[in-house]
Design an enzyme around this catalytic site. Structure first.
Site, PDB file in Angstrom:
ATOM      1  CD  GLU A 123      -1.556  -2.460   1.670  1.00 20.00           C
ATOM      2  OE1 GLU A 123      -0.957  -2.332   1.834  1.00 20.00           O
ATOM      3  OE2 GLU A 123      -2.718  -3.187   1.239  1.00 20.00           O
ATOM      4  CG  HIS A 173      -9.834  -6.422   8.327  1.00 14.98           C
ATOM      5  ND1 HIS A 173      -8.848  -7.093   9.324  1.00 14.98           N
ATOM      6  CD2 HIS A 173      -9.315  -6.572   7.106  1.00 14.98           C
ATOM      7  CE1 HIS A 173      -8.141  -6.679   8.884  1.00 14.98           C
ATOM      8  NE2 HIS A 173      -7.976  -7.235   6.873  1.00 14.98           N
TER       9      HIS A 173
END
Lengths: 473, 348
Positions: free
Chosen positions: A207, A276
């Site tokens: 990322e 998450h």
């Protein structure tokens, strides 16, 4: 006794699916691990494996059947010695097969008191259910008689990207699984086929690196769309979003722009635990130099994503996984663009203003509906853009209703709700007949257990309680 | 009887993949040499002046000087095509800007935080850009320019504009994770980029040996199949020669390449660094033995350039730098209204 084979839930939010294909027929023997059928969800076609051994008794749902509800008995499996066509056993609960069998060894852990196997009800499901609510009010900017098309939010986002990519060769999309896999959440479905691998680019799981590459490409003059599989993973990349993308135009005295869109799902999904399940809206909205968008319905998702891609500024575009499969009306227009920075009145009312954004809007609409039954007329405002905030829209509504509740699927501390309350106190104090209340998630990392998750998340009842408090009912 | 041993060939091992040639020092003409000398001297005098202005309080905050490393930026960038090749670096960026032909006045005025500065006074020493000259900063977060530079290379390839990106970073940044994330994608996608590691031996106060398990930094691309070359960064012609070789590699579509430039900074990491981590003798030895400007001066003398001509050059450069400094001290600060401009490009 015959074993019932039921339509499985193949994703946390799946309610029904298509039984695309049977790979077994009546009379076949199956053993655990054999693939029995292909089932299509809104995201993908999945293979459905046998868990038990036996002979296929009856196939009860023909292949090609659409809209088969999760839990529907689709076939029966006969144990040894049973005859085909035997009556299926009385309905057992879904988890029965996994829980202790009656002849379990004596030293097995005792069932908890009142421990009937039960399917847990999650908090995310409440959010998901509430997202069935449509706005009462059509977008006033739409020409009268505009035809509407029902489509999922996922499709609306895809169409927005495809339309902008057709119009401008500088636009490309990169991220994990966006190309060959067709998107981890299928948002980029079909883009590779249309635009090819030059413009739809699979990245390694990296990322920080690809956020930096996208940002550099934007500085060089391209218009990248960087997809994060979820914004939780963008924590690895937040340095480039903030230090590189957001500050460049200012630091260069307006010389070097960074027209990039960082997009992906944000907020709590279903039962995915603390790492998450976080709403980054307040984080990014705190940073000057960024545009932050968090749409609720499919029309806004499409129109705002198109606006985001066209913008010369860096945009953080926060989607919600629970909303991807939800269908809404989207205007059938060649070029539907929604202006950035404008809130939308989703429901008109006079007694109280409920402000929210993203999936919170569904809850706000659900609460408003229930409140209407009790004679409380709530106005619901969807902020749509978190930076810049349309504070005037909120202040105008508060001037009318004199009461404000801010709903947020996220933590209350240092939240968008906190910001709205501060703005209304500073600029709308005299219009208030009650303190502004924030209705948000509990101040804990999101737990996994379904009952705890449900307690932690914001819901319509909490909104209703807050509204009653500010309306003194 | 035992089997006869297999016959061995005397051939050296064949590399399992193509490697760039060992670069040769650039054969500069007298005029080229003089041009390189002028650029290096401009950087040296400019940085000395910046140091003075910092001491006088005209320049604030962090200010990282390039003194000692001049041959790197000048040698490498002299090989680039300013029309299409892009350059990006970290916070020690004054030298790279001067080497890419950016007006010393607007750089110095940025250092003093003035409206006429290249970033209108809103960037400062570490945040300067010239998209016109294809210089993309000037980045304050260690290592960020490596991913951003890889993005510039992505743009060159995407647009098919024939350009190459040159991304500079230090021995300190060479330990950042995003450098390797970028290496991976750059090689995977065969992006046209030259990664330049300016190894000046110290990441602030930590020497390479104390911070890097593999201190031969040119090898850092090996596990990504990116070839690396170690270069004498104190010799401008070696730098230029390496750039030629690297450009040939990258322009041929072979993907990225790494140049490790062995160099040395004479001053502290920034103006506030007393440099207690190394001895005065160490610095003096480098100055005496391998100063890049003394080196090129000798080459010029060998080519028959008269001492008098070099003096004329020196005077002209001092004049340029003094004018830049006077300008930077006198030109006004930004208008207060500038506080709120350039946050966003568009209005919403």
């Amino acid at each position: 006794m015959a074993i019932e084979i039921k339509m499985p839930a193949l994703s946390p939010t799946m309610e029904e699916g298509t039984l695309a294909k049977w790979l077994i027929k009546e009379g076949d023997t199956v053993k655990s691990g054999d693939i029995m059928a292909e089932i299509e969800t809104d995201k993908a076609t999945m293979e459905f494996e046998a868990v038990d051994e036996g002979t296929v008794g009856k196939i009860l749902v023909a292949e090609g059947s659409e809209g088969v509800k999760v839990g529907t008995v689709i076939a029966t499996l006969l144990a040894e010695g049973e005859e085909a066509g035997a009556e299926p056993a009385p309905a057992a609960t879904e988890q029965a097969a996994e829980s202790a069998a009656p002849d379990a060894p004596k030293d097995a852990a005792p069932a908890p008191e009142g421990g009937e196997p039960h399917k847990a009800e999650t908090g995310a499901r409440q959010l998901f259910e509430a997202a069935k609510h449509d706005s009462d009010i059509a977008d006033p900017a739409l020409p009268e008689g505009t035809e509407m098309v029902r489509m999922t939010l996922r499709e609306a986002l895809r169409d927005a990207m495809a339309e902008e990519m057709r119009a401008d060769d500088r636009v490309f999309v990169m991220g994990e699984e966006v190309a060959q896999y067709q998107g981890a959440y299928k948002v980029t479905q079909g883009l590779l086929d249309e635009f090819g691998e030059r413009r739809v680019i699979d990245t390694p799981i990296t990322e920080y690196g690809f956020a930096g590459i996208g940002t550099g490409a934007a500085m060089g003059g391209l218009k990248p769309i960087v997809e994060f599989m979820t914004f939780n993973f963008a924590m690895q990349a937040i340095d480039h979003i903030i230090n590189s993308a957001a500050k460049t135009n200012y630091m260069s005295g307006g010389q070097m722009r960074c027209p990039i869109v960082f997009r992906g799902p944000n907020g709590a999904a279903s039962r995915v635990g603390a790492q998450h399940s976080q709403n980054y809206g307040p984080w990014y909205a705190a940073v000057p130099g960024l545009i932050v968008i968090a749409p609720y319905d499919a029309a806004d998702a499409k129109g705002l994503l198109k606006a985001a891609i066209r913008s010369e500024d860096p945009v953080v575009f926060l989607e919600n996984e629970l909303l991807y499969g939800r269908s809404f009306d989207v205007p059938k227009l060649d070029d539907y663009v929604v202006p950035i920075g404008k809130a939308r009145t989703m429901r008109a009312g006079k007694d109280v203003t409920i402000v929210s954004y993203s999936i919170g809007v569904g809850l706000a609409l659900e609460a408003a509906e229930k409140l209407a039954a009790e004679g409380i007329d709530a106005e619901v405002i969807d902020l749509r853009t978190l930076r810049p905030l349309d504070t005037q829209a909120v202040l105008r509504s508060v001037k009318k209703t004199n009461r404000l509740v801010v709903v947020e699927e996220g933590w209350a501390t240092c939240s968008i709700a906190s910001e709205i309350s501060a703005v209304v106190m500073e600029q709308g104090f005299d219009d208030l007949d009650a303190p502004v209340l924030r209705v948000a998630n509990e101040d804990v990392p999101l737990p996994y257990a379904a009952n705890l998750e449900k307690l932690a998340l914001v819901n319509a009842d909490k909104i209703i309680a807050a509204v009653k408090k500010v309306t003194y009912r | 009887m035992a089997k006869a041993p297999a016959t061995r060939t005397a051939q050296p091992p064949v590399p399992n993949r193509e490697r760039p040639n060992e670069p040769v020092p650039y054969a500069a003409s007298k005029d080229e040499l003089l041009a390189l000398y002028k650029q290096m001297l401009l950087i040296r005098r400019f940085e000395e002046k910046a140091g003075q202005l910092y001491g006088l309080g005209f320049i604030g905050g962090f200010c990282h000087l390039y003194i000692g490393q001049e041959a790197v930026a000048v040698g490498l960038q002299s090989a680039l095509d300013g029309e299409k090749d892009s350059v990006i670096t970290g916070y020690r960026d004054h030298g790279h800007m001067l080497a890419y032909g950016i007006d010393p006045k607007v750089i110095m005025a940025e250092l003093t935080g003035r409206a006429a500065g290249i970033s209108k006074g809103k960037g400062g020493s570490m945040h300067m850009f010239s998209t016109e000259k294809k210089f993309y900063g000037g980045h304050g977060i260690v290592g960020a320019q490596v991913s951003l530079g890889t993005g510039l290379a992505f743009k060159h390839k995407y647009s098919g504009d024939g350009g190459v990106a040159m991304a500079y970073f230090g021995d300190g940044a060479a330990n950042q994770g995003q450098v390797y994330e970028s290496f991976n994608m750059a090689e995977l996608w065969k992006l046209p980029i030259i990664y330049v590691i300016e190894n000046n031996q110290y990441a602030m106060g930590t020497s390479v040996n104390r911070s890097s398990s593999e201190d031969q930094l040119y090898k850092r691309g090996e596990s990504f199949r990116i070839p690396g070359i170690q270069v004498d960064g104190m010799d401008v012609l070696a730098c230029r020669g390496a750039a030629e070789e690297a450009l040939a590699w990258v322009r041929a579509g072979k993907g990225p390449i790494i140049l490790e430039m062995k160099t040395y900074r004479y001053r502290g990491h920034s103006m506030s660094d007393p440099a207690k981590y190394r001895s005065r003798e160490e610095v003096q030895a480098v100055r005496d033995k391998s100063d890049p400007i003394d080196h090129i001066k000798k080459l010029l003398e060998e080519q028959g350039v008269q001492e008098e001509d070099l003096k004329t050059v020196e005077q002209a450069i001092r004049k340029t730098v003094n004018e830049a400094a006077d300008f930077a001290e006198q030109t006004p600060e930004p208008d207060v209204a500038e506080l709120y401009t350039d946050v966003l490009v568009e209005r919403y």
